[in-house]
Every structure is written in C-alpha cells, then in structure tokens.
Design an enzyme around this catalytic site. Structure first.
Site, PDB file in Angstrom:
ATOM      1  CG  ASN A  86      -1.882  -1.167   1.221  1.00 20.23           C
ATOM      2  OD1 ASN A  86      -2.331  -1.575   0.164  1.00 20.23           O
ATOM      3  ND2 ASN A  86      -2.187  -1.695   2.391  1.00 20.23           N
ATOM      4  N   GLY A  92      -4.560   3.237   1.372  1.00 19.56           N
ATOM      5  CA  GLY A  92      -4.678   2.396   2.556  1.00 19.56           C
ATOM      6  C   GLY A  92      -3.425   2.282   3.393  1.00 19.56           C
ATOM      7  CB  THR A  94      -2.226   2.782   8.454  1.00 17.93           C
ATOM      8  OG1 THR A  94      -1.719   1.447   8.591  1.00 17.93           O
ATOM      9  CG2 THR A  94      -3.612   2.744   7.813  1.00 17.93           C
ATOM     10  CG  HIS A  99       4.554  -2.002   5.531  1.00 21.15           C
ATOM     11  ND1 HIS A  99       4.523  -0.641   5.692  1.00 21.15           N
ATOM     12  CD2 HIS A  99       3.274  -2.403   5.387  1.00 21.15           C
ATOM     13  CE1 HIS A  99       3.265  -0.230   5.664  1.00 21.15           C
ATOM     14  NE2 HIS A  99       2.473  -1.272   5.466  1.00 21.15           N
TER      15      HIS A  99
HETATM   16  P1  AMP Z   1      -0.577  -0.540   5.866  1.00 19.74           P
HETATM   17  O1  AMP Z   1      -2.035  -0.281   6.170  1.00 19.74           O
HETATM   18  O2  AMP Z   1      -0.319  -1.090   4.501  1.00 19.74           O
HETATM   19  O3  AMP Z   1       0.271   0.678   6.204  1.00 19.74           O
HETATM   20  O4  AMP Z   1      -0.147  -1.723   6.832  1.00 19.74           O
HETATM   21  C1  AMP Z   1       0.156  -1.545   8.177  1.00 19.74           C
HETATM   22  C2  AMP Z   1      -0.061  -2.863   8.843  1.00 19.74           C
HETATM   23  O5  AMP Z   1       0.607  -2.839  10.085  1.00 19.74           O
HETATM   24  C3  AMP Z   1      -1.530  -3.208   9.131  1.00 19.74           C
HETATM   25  O6  AMP Z   1      -1.884  -4.392   8.434  1.00 19.74           O
HETATM   26  C4  AMP Z   1      -1.562  -3.369  10.648  1.00 19.74           C
HETATM   27  O7  AMP Z   1      -2.421  -4.417  11.071  1.00 19.74           O
HETATM   28  C5  AMP Z   1      -0.114  -3.669  10.968  1.00 19.74           C
HETATM   29  N1  AMP Z   1       0.326  -3.327  12.309  1.00 19.74           N
HETATM   30  C6  AMP Z   1       0.070  -2.190  12.994  1.00 19.74           C
HETATM   31  N2  AMP Z   1       0.688  -2.206  14.191  1.00 19.74           N
HETATM   32  C7  AMP Z   1       1.352  -3.398  14.260  1.00 19.74           C
HETATM   33  C8  AMP Z   1       2.173  -4.021  15.253  1.00 19.74           C
HETATM   34  N3  AMP Z   1       2.462  -3.422  16.435  1.00 19.74           N
HETATM   35  N4  AMP Z   1       2.683  -5.252  14.985  1.00 19.74           N
HETATM   36  C9  AMP Z   1       2.390  -5.869  13.823  1.00 19.74           C
HETATM   37  N5  AMP Z   1       1.632  -5.335  12.847  1.00 19.74           N
HETATM   38  C10 AMP Z   1       1.113  -4.113  13.059  1.00 19.74           C
END
Ligand code: AMP
Ligand code: ZN
Length: 113
Positions: A86, A92, A94, A99
């Site tokens: 993303n 999307g 966040t 990553h």
């Molecule tokens: P994105 O929305 O592509 O930026 O993905 C961020 C991802 O990080 C989401 O799928 C969240 O569920 C995941 N996430 C947020 N905080 C944590 C955490 N502490 N450990 C593992 N995954 C996380």
C-alpha cells in the site's frame, strides 16, 4: 531511524513483535491484525516512507526485501502468495515505513488496508 516510527521501533526491538525472519537488510513479523491465513510484514531496517522511496534511495535493500518475501512464503505458505505494498494514505497505507504484506492461503477479507 525515526523515533516516532512504529516499524523502526520494531526493528530496534523497543516494541515487541512476532518476528519470523531477520536478515542484514530486513525484519519480518506477523501482522497484528491478520487479513489472510498467513499475513507477514517485511520491512527494511532503514527508514523510508514507502517501497518506491526505498527503491530510489537504496535499490539493493528493496531487492533484498522482495527476495525475502519468497523465502518467508516458502516457509509459511508453500511458496505462493500475494505481495502488497500500500503506497499513500488514499491507497490504505497507515504506517509510513516501507513494508510488504506477504499474504498466503485464504484472504479473510478484501486486500489489506
Ligand atoms: P498498511 O495499512 O499497509 O500501512 O499496513 C500496516 C499494517 O501494520 C496493518 O496491516 C496493521 O495491522 C499492521 N500493524 C500495525 N501495528 C502493528 C504491530 N504493532 N505489529 C504488527 N503489525 C502491526
Ligand atoms: Zn521507520
């Protein structure tokens, strides 16, 4: 390294995560809110906001990250997987540390947002 960044904190160990692999350039850990049977995030140790910024700043790290996704998928999901980056809030994203989402098996919902 950004002290404000969640994934930098996971990389440096100050915030715990369920780590599945570590390499010279990457750390991979299970997503806290899995959207598929296998849902692992692969992040570079260096801080860049998204995958395209990483590719511009450190192409060898971007390549290493993508190569690592297959190794994780071979261990976790029989080697077949979706790889999602993303990129940008409207798409999307966040967490603004690059990553890749390694998604294996059945998706639980729409692609991760
Ligand atoms: P994105 O929305 O592509 O930026 O993905 C961020 C991802 O990080 C989401 O799928 C969240 O569920 C995941 N996430 C947020 N905080 C944590 C955490 N502490 N450990 C593992 N995954 C996380
Ligand atoms: Zn970061």
């Amino acid at each position: 390294m950004s002290s404000e960044c969640l994934f930098c904190s996971i990389v440096d160990g100050s915030i715990p995560a369920d780590v599945v692999s570590e390499t010279e350039h990457t750390v991979a850990f299970r997503d806290i809110n899995p959207q598929a049977d296998v849902h692992v995030l692969v992040v570079p140790r260096v801080h860049e906001a998204d995958i395209a910024s990483l590719a511009a700043a450190a192409p060898e790290v971007a390549v290493a990250l993508i190569a690592e996704t297959r190794r994780i998928a071979e261990t976790e999901a029989g080697g077949q997987y979706r790889l999602v980056f993303n990129t940008g809030e409207a798409a999307g994203q966040t967490v603004f540390h690059a990553h890749g989402h390694v998604l294996g098996g059945q998706l639980h919902a729409a692609l991760p947002s």
